[in-house]
Design a protein around this motif. Structure first.
Motif, short mmCIF file in Angstrom:
data_model
loop_
_atom_site.label_atom_id
_atom_site.label_comp_id
_atom_site.label_asym_id
_atom_site.label_seq_id
_atom_site.Cartn_x
_atom_site.Cartn_y
_atom_site.Cartn_z
N LEU A 3 -1.63 6.94 -6.63
CA LEU A 3 -2.05 7.09 -5.23
C LEU A 3 -3.19 6.15 -4.90
O LEU A 3 -3.16 5.45 -3.87
CB LEU A 3 -2.48 8.53 -4.96
CG LEU A 3 -3.11 8.77 -3.58
CD1 LEU A 3 -2.09 8.56 -2.47
CD2 LEU A 3 -3.73 10.16 -3.51
N ALA A 23 -2.77 3.10 -2.29
CA ALA A 23 -3.59 3.06 -1.08
C ALA A 23 -4.35 1.74 -0.96
O ALA A 23 -4.45 1.15 0.12
CB ALA A 23 -4.57 4.23 -1.07
N ALA A 78 3.75 7.80 -3.69
CA ALA A 78 2.78 6.72 -3.88
C ALA A 78 3.50 5.38 -4.03
O ALA A 78 3.08 4.36 -3.47
CB ALA A 78 1.92 7.01 -5.10
N VAL A 98 4.59 4.00 -0.68
CA VAL A 98 3.49 3.37 0.05
C VAL A 98 3.25 1.96 -0.47
O VAL A 98 3.07 1.01 0.31
CB VAL A 98 2.20 4.22 -0.06
CG1 VAL A 98 1.00 3.46 0.52
CG2 VAL A 98 2.37 5.56 0.65
N PHE A 134 -5.72 6.31 8.26
CA PHE A 134 -5.05 6.24 6.98
C PHE A 134 -6.04 6.34 5.82
O PHE A 134 -5.74 6.96 4.79
CB PHE A 134 -4.23 4.95 6.87
CG PHE A 134 -2.86 5.06 7.48
CD1 PHE A 134 -1.88 5.82 6.86
CD2 PHE A 134 -2.56 4.42 8.66
CE1 PHE A 134 -0.62 5.93 7.42
CE2 PHE A 134 -1.30 4.53 9.23
CZ PHE A 134 -0.32 5.28 8.61
N VAL A 193 -5.79 9.15 2.89
CA VAL A 193 -5.80 8.81 1.47
C VAL A 193 -6.91 9.57 0.75
O VAL A 193 -6.71 10.11 -0.35
CB VAL A 193 -5.98 7.29 1.27
CG1 VAL A 193 -6.32 6.97 -0.18
CG2 VAL A 193 -4.72 6.56 1.71
N ASP A 210 -5.83 13.16 0.36
CA ASP A 210 -4.80 13.27 -0.68
C ASP A 210 -5.40 13.11 -2.07
O ASP A 210 -4.97 13.77 -3.03
CB ASP A 210 -3.70 12.23 -0.46
CG ASP A 210 -2.62 12.70 0.49
OD1 ASP A 210 -2.42 13.93 0.62
OD2 ASP A 210 -1.94 11.85 1.10
N HIS A 244 -1.90 13.24 10.71
CA HIS A 244 -0.50 12.81 10.84
C HIS A 244 -0.06 12.87 12.30
O HIS A 244 0.56 11.93 12.82
CB HIS A 244 0.37 13.71 9.96
CG HIS A 244 1.81 13.34 9.93
ND1 HIS A 244 2.27 12.08 9.63
CD2 HIS A 244 2.93 14.10 10.16
CE1 HIS A 244 3.60 12.06 9.66
NE2 HIS A 244 4.01 13.28 9.98
N SER A 268 2.61 7.23 7.11
CA SER A 268 1.98 8.49 7.50
C SER A 268 2.76 9.67 6.95
O SER A 268 2.19 10.65 6.44
CB SER A 268 1.87 8.57 9.02
OG SER A 268 1.19 9.74 9.42
N TYR A 308 4.73 9.65 4.28
CA TYR A 308 4.59 9.69 2.83
C TYR A 308 3.28 10.36 2.42
O TYR A 308 3.24 11.19 1.51
CB TYR A 308 4.64 8.29 2.23
CG TYR A 308 5.95 7.56 2.42
CD1 TYR A 308 7.15 8.26 2.51
CD2 TYR A 308 5.99 6.17 2.50
CE1 TYR A 308 8.36 7.59 2.68
CE2 TYR A 308 7.19 5.50 2.67
CZ TYR A 308 8.37 6.21 2.76
OH TYR A 308 9.56 5.54 2.93
N LEU A 309 2.19 10.01 3.10
CA LEU A 309 0.89 10.59 2.76
C LEU A 309 0.84 12.07 3.13
O LEU A 309 0.21 12.88 2.42
CB LEU A 309 -0.22 9.82 3.46
CG LEU A 309 -0.41 8.37 2.98
CD1 LEU A 309 -1.42 7.64 3.86
CD2 LEU A 309 -0.87 8.33 1.52
#
Length: 213
Positions: free
Chosen positions: A27, A31, A97, A100, A121, A125, A128, A161, A187, A189-190
Motif C-alpha cells: 500500500l 501510494a 494496492a 493502484v 487521496f 492513503v 488506509d 470517497h 478512489s 480501490y482505496l
C-alpha cells in the motif's frame, strides 16, 4: 498431538501477520507511485504481489491440512475457519494496492492524480495505512479495542470517497475521460482496501468472542 496442533495454529497466526505486513508495504509503495509518478515503486508493487499470493495459498493449504488431519472442534475450528477468511481479505488488499500501482504505471511519466484531488487521496492513503497498521496489531495482540479505530478510519474514507465523486461531477471538472476513469478507480480501490480491513477486524472479533460484530 495437541502440542503439534497448537504449533500449527501458532504458525497460521504468524503467517497472517507476515501477509498483512507485506500488504502494508504494498500500500505504502503503491501510494507513492500513484501520488508521485514513481515508476520503479509501481513495478515493485506489481511484481511483489506474487509473494502475497504465494503466502496466502500456503496458509490456506496449511489450514486445510489441519482441518483434514486434526479434526478441530469449537474454538479451534473457529480459529481455522476465521484464518482462511482473513487470508482471503488480506490477499485482496494486496491486489487493490497492485491495482493502484498499475494506474501509476499506465500514466507514467504523467501523474495519475490531478492536483485538486491529490490532498483527498493522500488522506485516504493515510487512513488506509492506519487501518492496516491496526490490523497487524490486532492479529498480534487480539486487542479488540483496535477494531473501533479501524471502523472510525473506514467511516472517514467513505466520506472522502463520496467527496471525490462530488468533485468529478462538478461543473468545473475539466479533465479528460481517461483521467476521470483513473480517479474513479483509484478512489474505489482505496475505499475497498478499507472495507477488507474492516472485514479482517470483524473476523478477529468473531475469533475472540464467537460473535459477529
Amino acid at each position: 498431538m495437541r502440542k503439534v496442533f497448537q504449533a500449527e495454529l501458532h504458525q497460521v497466526g504468524e503467517e497472517l501477520i507476515q501477509i498483512s505486513t507485506l500488504v502494508k508495504e504494498a500500500l505504502v509503495r503503491a501510494a507513492d507511485s500513484f501520488l508521485n509518478s514513481d515508476i520503479e515503486e509501481a513495478e515493485e508493487v506489481i511484481s511483489n504481489d506474487q509473494r502475497i499470493d504465494f503466502l496466502q495459498n500456503q496458509l490456506d493449504e496449511r489450514c486445510i491440512d489441519i482441518l483434514a488431519l486434526q479434526g478441530p472442534v469449537a474454538s479451534d475450528l473457529r480459529a481455522i475457519v476465521s484464518s482462511l477468511r482473513m487470508s482471503s481479505s488480506l490477499e485482496r488488499m494486496g491486489d487493490l494496492a497492485r491495482h493502484v500501482a498499475q494506474i501509476a504505471r499506465m500514466r507514467f511519466p504523467e501523474k495519475a492524480v490531478p492536483e485538486e484531488v491529490a490532498t483527498i487521496f493522500s488522506e485516504m492513503v493515510e487512513l488506509d495505512t492506519q487501518i492496516i497498521d491496526s490490523v497487524i496489531k490486532l492479529l498480534e495482540t487480539r486487542e479488540l479495542s483496535l477494531t473501533e479505530e479501524i471502523y472510525s478510519h473506514k467511516a472517514r474514507i467513505n466520506n472522502l470517497h463520496r467527496e471525490v465523486f462530488k468533485m468529478m461531477n462538478a461543473e468545473d471538472w475539466q479533465h479528460s475521460p481517461q483521467v476521470t476513469v483513473d480517479v474513479t478507480l483509484a478512489s474505489r480501490y482505496l475505499e475497498r482496501f478499507g472495507d477488507h480491513g474492516v472485514s479482517v477486524a470483524r473476523k478477529v472479533n468473531y475469533l475472540v468472542t464467537g460473535e459477529w460484530s
